[in-house]
Write a protein that holds these residues in place. Sequence first.
Motif, mmCIF file in Angstrom:
data_model
loop_
_atom_site.group_PDB
_atom_site.id
_atom_site.type_symbol
_atom_site.label_atom_id
_atom_site.label_comp_id
_atom_site.label_asym_id
_atom_site.label_seq_id
_atom_site.Cartn_x
_atom_site.Cartn_y
_atom_site.Cartn_z
ATOM 1 N N UNK A 153 0.952 -1.072 -0.188
ATOM 2 C CA UNK A 153 0.160 -0.079 -0.298
ATOM 3 C C UNK A 153 1.164 1.004 -0.005
ATOM 4 N N UNK A 154 0.376 2.710 -0.463
ATOM 5 C CA UNK A 154 0.907 3.738 0.344
ATOM 6 C C UNK A 154 -0.093 4.821 0.524
ATOM 7 N N UNK A 155 0.632 5.571 2.084
ATOM 8 C CA UNK A 155 0.519 6.196 2.759
ATOM 9 C C UNK A 155 0.754 7.308 3.381
ATOM 10 N N UNK A 156 0.142 8.311 2.884
ATOM 11 C CA UNK A 156 0.665 10.003 3.259
ATOM 12 C C UNK A 156 0.020 10.010 4.725
ATOM 13 N N UNK A 157 1.228 10.869 5.968
ATOM 14 C CA UNK A 157 1.344 10.720 6.973
ATOM 15 C C UNK A 157 1.311 12.366 7.388
ATOM 16 N N UNK A 158 0.787 12.722 8.403
ATOM 17 C CA UNK A 158 1.157 14.262 8.629
ATOM 18 C C UNK A 158 2.128 14.499 9.563
ATOM 19 N N UNK A 159 3.128 15.423 8.832
ATOM 20 C CA UNK A 159 4.096 15.732 9.679
ATOM 21 C C UNK A 159 3.804 16.761 9.928
ATOM 22 N N UNK A 160 5.631 17.678 10.839
ATOM 23 C CA UNK A 160 5.529 19.031 11.204
ATOM 24 C C UNK A 160 5.898 19.769 10.591
ATOM 25 N N UNK A 161 5.869 21.217 10.626
ATOM 26 C CA UNK A 161 6.240 22.752 9.910
ATOM 27 C C UNK A 161 6.335 22.354 8.596
ATOM 28 N N UNK A 162 4.753 21.974 8.242
ATOM 29 C CA UNK A 162 3.962 22.077 6.735
ATOM 30 C C UNK A 162 4.701 20.603 5.876
ATOM 31 N N UNK A 163 4.939 20.119 6.473
ATOM 32 C CA UNK A 163 5.398 18.640 5.662
ATOM 33 C C UNK A 163 4.813 18.103 6.169
ATOM 34 N N UNK A 164 4.927 17.087 4.833
ATOM 35 C CA UNK A 164 3.713 14.750 5.170
ATOM 36 C C UNK A 164 4.924 13.885 4.226
ATOM 37 N N UNK A 165 4.687 12.819 5.259
ATOM 38 C CA UNK A 165 5.280 12.004 4.958
ATOM 39 C C UNK A 165 4.658 10.651 3.559
ATOM 40 N N UNK A 166 5.440 10.207 2.626
ATOM 41 C CA UNK A 166 4.439 9.109 1.893
ATOM 42 C C UNK A 166 5.193 8.298 1.174
ATOM 43 N N UNK A 167 4.631 7.457 2.306
ATOM 44 C CA UNK A 167 4.895 6.194 2.463
ATOM 45 C C UNK A 167 4.590 4.929 2.242
#
Length: 504
Positions: A220-234
């Motif tokens: 699967x592919x998942x998007x996660x919220x990070x701090x400082x206006x960033x996000x992770x694509x996992x």
Amino acid sequence: MFDTAALEETDEVSRMLADAPDWPPLDEVFDALVAAGRPAPSGWLALELDLASADPGELDDAELVDAVADLDRIASWAAARQSRLLAEFARRRPADPRDVAAQGPGAVSRWAPDEIALALSVSRLAAGQRLAQARRLTEALPATLDAHEAGRIDATKVRAICDATQHLPDDRAARVQDRVLPAAERQSRAQLVAALRRAVIAVDPDGANDRHAKARLDRRVVVGAETEGMASLWALLAAPDALAAHQWLTRLARGLGSEDPRGIDARRADLLVDLLTGRVTSRAAATDADATTDADTGSAAAAPLRPVDPGKPLVQVVVPHSTLVGADEQPCDLVGYGPIPSDLARQIAADAVWKRLVTDPLSGALLDHGRTTYRPPAALTDFVRARDVHCRSPLCRRRALDSELDHTVPFPLGPTAAHNLTDGCPLHHREKHSPGWSVVQQPDGRLTWTTPTGHRYTSDPFDYRPEPDLPPRPPRQARPAPVPRRQVDLDWTSRGDPHDPPPF
């Protein structure tokens, strides 16, 4: 190091001696401990270290390192003793029949974790995990518990062994334990985890293939919220796909050239976004000679992105010849990743983007190359990286793919040949050349690292030989011939109720 006179002056020890007049003199106890070499972890050793390390300034560098190591072994000894006590407590709190039916064999009273949680000020979940691990160690993995109590492995390694074998029955878990324990003391936790993955595949090859097939369904592919206006694509992918994708991004990133001011990680991230969002990827700083003219606007456009080494195989998979032809189910190795099940290795062995390296089951080594120039050619570089697998510092797990080739004996005193080249991550490459450090490469491929305090540590070469004592491989069953669609329809309608859903 043992100061028995100072020890006997303490009030606590005096009371202990008075209460136990049959004890031997303290100097005899300590002499016996030292006679065996490095003292075994015990309450006696803890008492001695408490006195000897009270003023760290009185210890030289080597004694400081030895004291740190001995205190770590005492911590392991104490944790192992606690495990034995927890296991005994769990046996004294058996579960009632309803709990056994719900939790299976080995269940304890539903209130037992609460007693331990209150005593240790931990959560109920953490206490339950400690009880379960303690029982697992005493009942299925006693050799692991013995090694823990002897201070040969620490709590993180014990947990790694328990986690790696939790899905195996007790007999196979014990076989995995017996394979990894002899080297576990000299390994880091990451090295032990890699050895465990390989041993689990060797002991349970069919189960490893089944678990991989099941796990692959969960990609699967998942998007996660990070701090400082960033996000992770996992993304969770099959190991070959993930490794090949990362290698291709790396080649594209390096193809941007040294004039690109971004670091390699930032380049990979930006290229991933460009590729997935349909943007035209191009060189960030194209020269006039590379520029092309846009047919619609007449303006200069950047040259197309070019990867470095575009025709080179993305990934190497190392397969024993016996496994490649289907004679056995040895663990195989994805260079830069680690052990993979045999079915997966056979699936990818013939793919055009893979480089297949077949090992000799007798020597466990690849073929050698020799050169007299300083810079190794591509074939020799690939060989050394596939041979070493990781940085050759004794405990480093940095991939050889991301490391630097280094002459053990500096060129031109030493040749540019496999027997004088090793992989070292940038950190340990620099460390090797620092004052007080030295590295000697042995004829059998072992590296002996000597630290400024004179302590010596060994880095063993990666061993590609087959795992011993594999279970006999059952004969493969022939796949049934595909049933024509018309026949499927007839079979379905002839089952009885025409309102039942079709079997597809």
